[in-house]
Design a protein around this motif. Structure first.
Motif, PDB file in Angstrom:
ATOM      1  N   MET A   1       0.848  -1.180   0.000  1.00 59.59           N
ATOM      2  CA  MET A   1       0.000   0.000   0.000  1.00 59.59           C
ATOM      3  C   MET A   1       0.891   1.240   0.000  1.00 59.59           C
ATOM      4  O   MET A   1       1.882   1.299   0.717  1.00 59.59           O
ATOM      5  N   ARG A   2       0.509   2.221  -0.809  1.00 63.16           N
ATOM      6  CA  ARG A   2       1.286   3.457  -0.918  1.00 63.16           C
ATOM      7  C   ARG A   2       1.245   4.247   0.376  1.00 63.16           C
ATOM      8  O   ARG A   2       0.245   4.202   1.101  1.00 63.16           O
ATOM      9  N   PRO A   3       2.285   5.025   0.654  1.00 63.21           N
ATOM     10  CA  PRO A   3       2.238   5.906   1.829  1.00 63.21           C
ATOM     11  C   PRO A   3       1.092   6.918   1.675  1.00 63.21           C
ATOM     12  O   PRO A   3       0.820   7.396   0.574  1.00 63.21           O
ATOM     13  N   PHE A   4       0.473   7.235   2.786  1.00 60.15           N
ATOM     14  CA  PHE A   4      -0.692   8.110   2.744  1.00 60.15           C
ATOM     15  C   PHE A   4      -0.351   9.501   2.228  1.00 60.15           C
ATOM     16  O   PHE A   4      -1.158  10.122   1.541  1.00 60.15           O
ATOM     17  N   GLU A   5       0.861   9.986   2.521  1.00 56.22           N
ATOM     18  CA  GLU A   5       1.208  11.323   2.031  1.00 56.22           C
ATOM     19  C   GLU A   5       1.261  11.374   0.509  1.00 56.22           C
ATOM     20  O   GLU A   5       0.993  12.414  -0.096  1.00 56.22           O
ATOM     21  N   PRO A  47      -9.269  -1.713   0.610  1.00 58.44           N
ATOM     22  CA  PRO A  47      -8.810  -2.815  -0.243  1.00 58.44           C
ATOM     23  C   PRO A  47      -7.781  -2.320  -1.261  1.00 58.44           C
ATOM     24  O   PRO A  47      -7.833  -1.172  -1.725  1.00 58.44           O
ATOM     25  N   ALA A  48      -6.846  -3.171  -1.615  1.00 57.70           N
ATOM     26  CA  ALA A  48      -5.759  -2.800  -2.528  1.00 57.70           C
ATOM     27  C   ALA A  48      -6.265  -2.390  -3.904  1.00 57.70           C
ATOM     28  O   ALA A  48      -5.654  -1.565  -4.580  1.00 57.70           O
ATOM     29  N   ASP A  49      -7.406  -2.947  -4.335  1.00 59.71           N
ATOM     30  CA  ASP A  49      -7.921  -2.647  -5.677  1.00 59.71           C
ATOM     31  C   ASP A  49      -8.949  -1.513  -5.681  1.00 59.71           C
ATOM     32  O   ASP A  49      -9.588  -1.259  -6.694  1.00 59.71           O
ATOM     33  N   ALA A  50      -9.073  -0.791  -4.580  1.00 61.93           N
ATOM     34  CA  ALA A  50     -10.075   0.275  -4.473  1.00 61.93           C
ATOM     35  C   ALA A  50      -9.686   1.472  -5.347  1.00 61.93           C
ATOM     36  O   ALA A  50      -8.511   1.759  -5.554  1.00 61.93           O
ATOM     37  N   ASN A  51     -10.693   2.174  -5.842  1.00 62.17           N
ATOM     38  CA  ASN A  51     -10.490   3.418  -6.575  1.00 62.17           C
ATOM     39  C   ASN A  51     -10.320   4.514  -5.525  1.00 62.17           C
ATOM     40  O   ASN A  51     -11.295   5.004  -4.955  1.00 62.17           O
ATOM     41  N   VAL A  52      -9.075   4.877  -5.266  1.00 58.63           N
ATOM     42  CA  VAL A  52      -8.759   5.806  -4.179  1.00 58.63           C
ATOM     43  C   VAL A  52      -9.387   7.177  -4.417  1.00 58.63           C
ATOM     44  O   VAL A  52      -9.914   7.791  -3.487  1.00 58.63           O
TER      45      VAL A  52
END
Length: 158
Positions: A1-5, A47-52
């Protein structure tokens, strides 16, 4: 998962545009902050596949509504009552900026215009945010644009 920043850096501008469309420029930064505080809490479970972007726009929509509701409940002290009604009550008053014109639209039209034309969301996602069908979201956006064209009959960019 990418860093939130990284998520904030990538989608912060879109979230701010949505917040401005919902609550206006004065309260948009508060709604923006509330959006990312809520998102930070929920981000580890996303979820990893979510549209952020869609996920953040949904949160922004809800947080902006919360900020707008909270502000509408607060009394605003004034030195003395106005001598006459506000010019916003006059439907023939000329609108000095787009936000004033957007405020005149019914809520669903304003949201549909903002989400589609400002945030770039497809009508299927807008429908989910507004609790209606994609066709109703498309119609609301079209009606909102039609009303805005009446309010701004001359194209100043031409």
């Amino acid at each position: 998962m990418r860093p939130f920043e990284n998520v904030v850096a990538e989608h912060g501008a879109t979230v701010l545009r949505v917040c401005r469309a919902v609550v206006g420029p004065d309260d948009a930064e508060d709604a923006w902050s509330e959006t990312f505080l809520s998102a930070l809490r929920a981000y580890p479970d996303l979820p990893a596949d979510a549209n952020v972007e869609a996920w953040l726009v949904t949160i922004a929509h809800r947080r902006a509504l919360d900020v707008g509701r909270a502000n509408s409940r607060r009394a605003v002290p004034v030195a003395s009552p106005p001598d006459r009604p506000s010019s916003r009550a006059d439907p023939t008053a000329r609108f000095p900026d787009l936000w004033a014109a957007l405020q005149r639209l019914p809520r669903k039209q304003r949201m549909a215009v903002a989400y589609h034309h400002i945030a770039g969301l497809p009508f299927a996602e807008i429908a989910a945010l507004l609790d209606n069908s994609p066709d109703a979201a498309r119609r609301a956006a079209a009606d909102g644009i039609k009303t805005l064209r009446k309010l701004y009959p001359e194209d100043e960019t031409a």
